[in-house]
Design a protein around this motif. Structure first.
Motif, short mmCIF file in Angstrom:
data_model
loop_
_atom_site.label_atom_id
_atom_site.label_comp_id
_atom_site.label_asym_id
_atom_site.label_seq_id
_atom_site.Cartn_x
_atom_site.Cartn_y
_atom_site.Cartn_z
N LEU A 1 5.99 3.79 11.55
CA LEU A 1 5.17 3.53 10.38
C LEU A 1 5.92 3.88 9.10
O LEU A 1 6.49 4.96 8.98
CB LEU A 1 3.88 4.33 10.44
CG LEU A 1 2.81 3.94 9.44
CD1 LEU A 1 2.26 2.55 9.77
CD2 LEU A 1 1.68 4.94 9.44
N LYS A 2 5.92 2.94 8.16
CA LYS A 2 6.57 3.17 6.87
C LYS A 2 5.54 3.38 5.77
O LYS A 2 5.74 4.20 4.89
CB LYS A 2 7.48 1.98 6.54
CG LYS A 2 8.66 1.87 7.49
CD LYS A 2 9.61 0.80 7.03
CE LYS A 2 10.79 0.57 7.92
NZ LYS A 2 11.11 1.42 8.97
N GLU A 3 4.44 2.62 5.79
CA GLU A 3 3.44 2.70 4.73
C GLU A 3 2.06 2.99 5.32
O GLU A 3 1.64 2.35 6.27
CB GLU A 3 3.35 1.36 3.99
CG GLU A 3 4.61 0.97 3.27
CD GLU A 3 4.49 -0.40 2.60
OE1 GLU A 3 3.37 -0.80 2.24
OE2 GLU A 3 5.52 -1.06 2.47
N LEU A 4 1.37 3.96 4.69
CA LEU A 4 -0.01 4.28 5.06
C LEU A 4 -0.85 4.19 3.81
O LEU A 4 -0.61 4.89 2.83
CB LEU A 4 -0.09 5.68 5.67
CG LEU A 4 -1.49 6.16 6.06
CD1 LEU A 4 -2.13 5.23 7.07
CD2 LEU A 4 -1.42 7.58 6.60
N ASP A 5 -1.84 3.32 3.84
CA ASP A 5 -2.72 3.10 2.69
C ASP A 5 -4.11 3.64 2.99
O ASP A 5 -4.81 3.14 3.88
CB ASP A 5 -2.78 1.61 2.37
CG ASP A 5 -3.40 1.33 1.00
OD1 ASP A 5 -4.09 2.22 0.46
OD2 ASP A 5 -3.18 0.23 0.48
N LEU A 6 -4.50 4.69 2.27
CA LEU A 6 -5.80 5.33 2.43
C LEU A 6 -6.56 5.30 1.10
O LEU A 6 -7.22 6.26 0.71
CB LEU A 6 -5.62 6.76 2.93
CG LEU A 6 -5.01 6.88 4.32
CD1 LEU A 6 -4.61 8.31 4.62
CD2 LEU A 6 -5.97 6.35 5.37
N PHE A 7 -6.47 4.19 0.40
CA PHE A 7 -7.14 3.96 -0.87
C PHE A 7 -8.66 4.08 -0.69
O PHE A 7 -9.24 3.47 0.20
CB PHE A 7 -6.78 2.55 -1.38
CG PHE A 7 -7.63 2.04 -2.51
CD1 PHE A 7 -7.33 2.39 -3.81
CD2 PHE A 7 -8.69 1.21 -2.26
CE1 PHE A 7 -8.09 1.92 -4.86
CE2 PHE A 7 -9.46 0.72 -3.30
CZ PHE A 7 -9.15 1.07 -4.61
N ASP B 1 5.68 -0.54 17.04
CA ASP B 1 6.42 -1.26 16.01
C ASP B 1 5.64 -1.43 14.71
O ASP B 1 6.13 -2.07 13.78
CB ASP B 1 6.85 -2.64 16.52
CG ASP B 1 7.83 -2.52 17.68
OD1 ASP B 1 8.64 -1.57 17.66
OD2 ASP B 1 7.77 -3.36 18.59
N LEU B 2 4.45 -0.87 14.64
CA LEU B 2 3.62 -0.97 13.44
C LEU B 2 4.33 -0.31 12.26
O LEU B 2 4.73 0.86 12.34
CB LEU B 2 2.27 -0.30 13.68
CG LEU B 2 1.23 -0.41 12.58
CD1 LEU B 2 0.78 -1.87 12.42
CD2 LEU B 2 0.03 0.46 12.90
N GLU B 3 4.50 -1.03 11.16
CA GLU B 3 5.19 -0.48 9.98
C GLU B 3 4.25 -0.22 8.82
O GLU B 3 4.53 0.63 7.98
CB GLU B 3 6.30 -1.45 9.53
CG GLU B 3 7.43 -1.53 10.52
CD GLU B 3 8.59 -2.37 10.01
OE1 GLU B 3 8.55 -2.85 8.86
OE2 GLU B 3 9.55 -2.53 10.77
N ILE B 4 3.14 -0.97 8.73
CA ILE B 4 2.19 -0.81 7.63
C ILE B 4 0.80 -0.65 8.23
O ILE B 4 0.37 -1.49 9.04
CB ILE B 4 2.22 -2.02 6.68
CG1 ILE B 4 3.62 -2.17 6.06
CG2 ILE B 4 1.16 -1.88 5.60
CD1 ILE B 4 3.80 -3.46 5.27
N LEU B 5 0.09 0.39 7.84
CA LEU B 5 -1.27 0.62 8.29
C LEU B 5 -2.15 0.78 7.06
O LEU B 5 -1.99 1.71 6.28
CB LEU B 5 -1.35 1.88 9.17
CG LEU B 5 -2.72 2.25 9.73
CD1 LEU B 5 -3.30 1.09 10.56
CD2 LEU B 5 -2.63 3.51 10.56
#
Length: 145
Positions: free
Chosen positions: A40-46, A8-12
């Protein structure tokens, strides 16, 4: 393996983790994304030190199974890596709606590689280039100031 227990993880948000030598780990992330039970909807690899090999390892998985990708300040990605992302953007299964490339030195060759994928993409709605090193005009076409 831990992510397999989080359907159910939507943002990582993996920002500021060093993936410069972790193409295999990014490939595992791609494998996880391609499982049907992920949401997953959002993946942030900043600012993760992702390079061309790393982007190649996960581009297809993230483009086909995620709506938003933030790659800002990954200065090791070149036109070669962007061509892998561009290829993923051309997929009919691409779900990516927002792509953030702020602060990246993609240059003219990178912009051309990316444009090839954008030309045939049907899902992307938002593209961020702020502070990117390109010769692209920053003023929207048709806008007078």
């Amino acid at each position: 393996r831990a992510l397999a227990n989080c359907p159910d993880l939507e943002i990582l948000d993996l920002s500021e983790n060093d993936f410069s030598l972790a193409a295999l780990g990014l490939g595992s992330l791609s494998d996880w994304l391609q499982r049907k039970q992920t949401n997953l909807k959002e993946l942030d690899l900043f600012e993760c030190g992702i390079n061309d090999d790393g982007l190649q390892a996960f581009a297809e998985g993230v483009a086909n199974h995620c709506e938003e990708l933030r790659l800002s300040y990954n200065d090791s990605i070149t036109a070669t890596g962007l061509s892998h992302l561009s290829h993923a953007l051309l997929s009919a299964r691409c779900r990516l709606q927002s792509l953030n490339l702020n602060g990246m030195d993609i240059g003219d060759d990178g912009a051309k590689a990316l444009a090839a994928g954008l030309a045939g993409n049907q899902s992307l709605r938002v593209l961020h280039f702020e502070n990117a090193d390109t010769n692209l005009p920053m003023t929207p076409i048709g806008t007078e100031y």
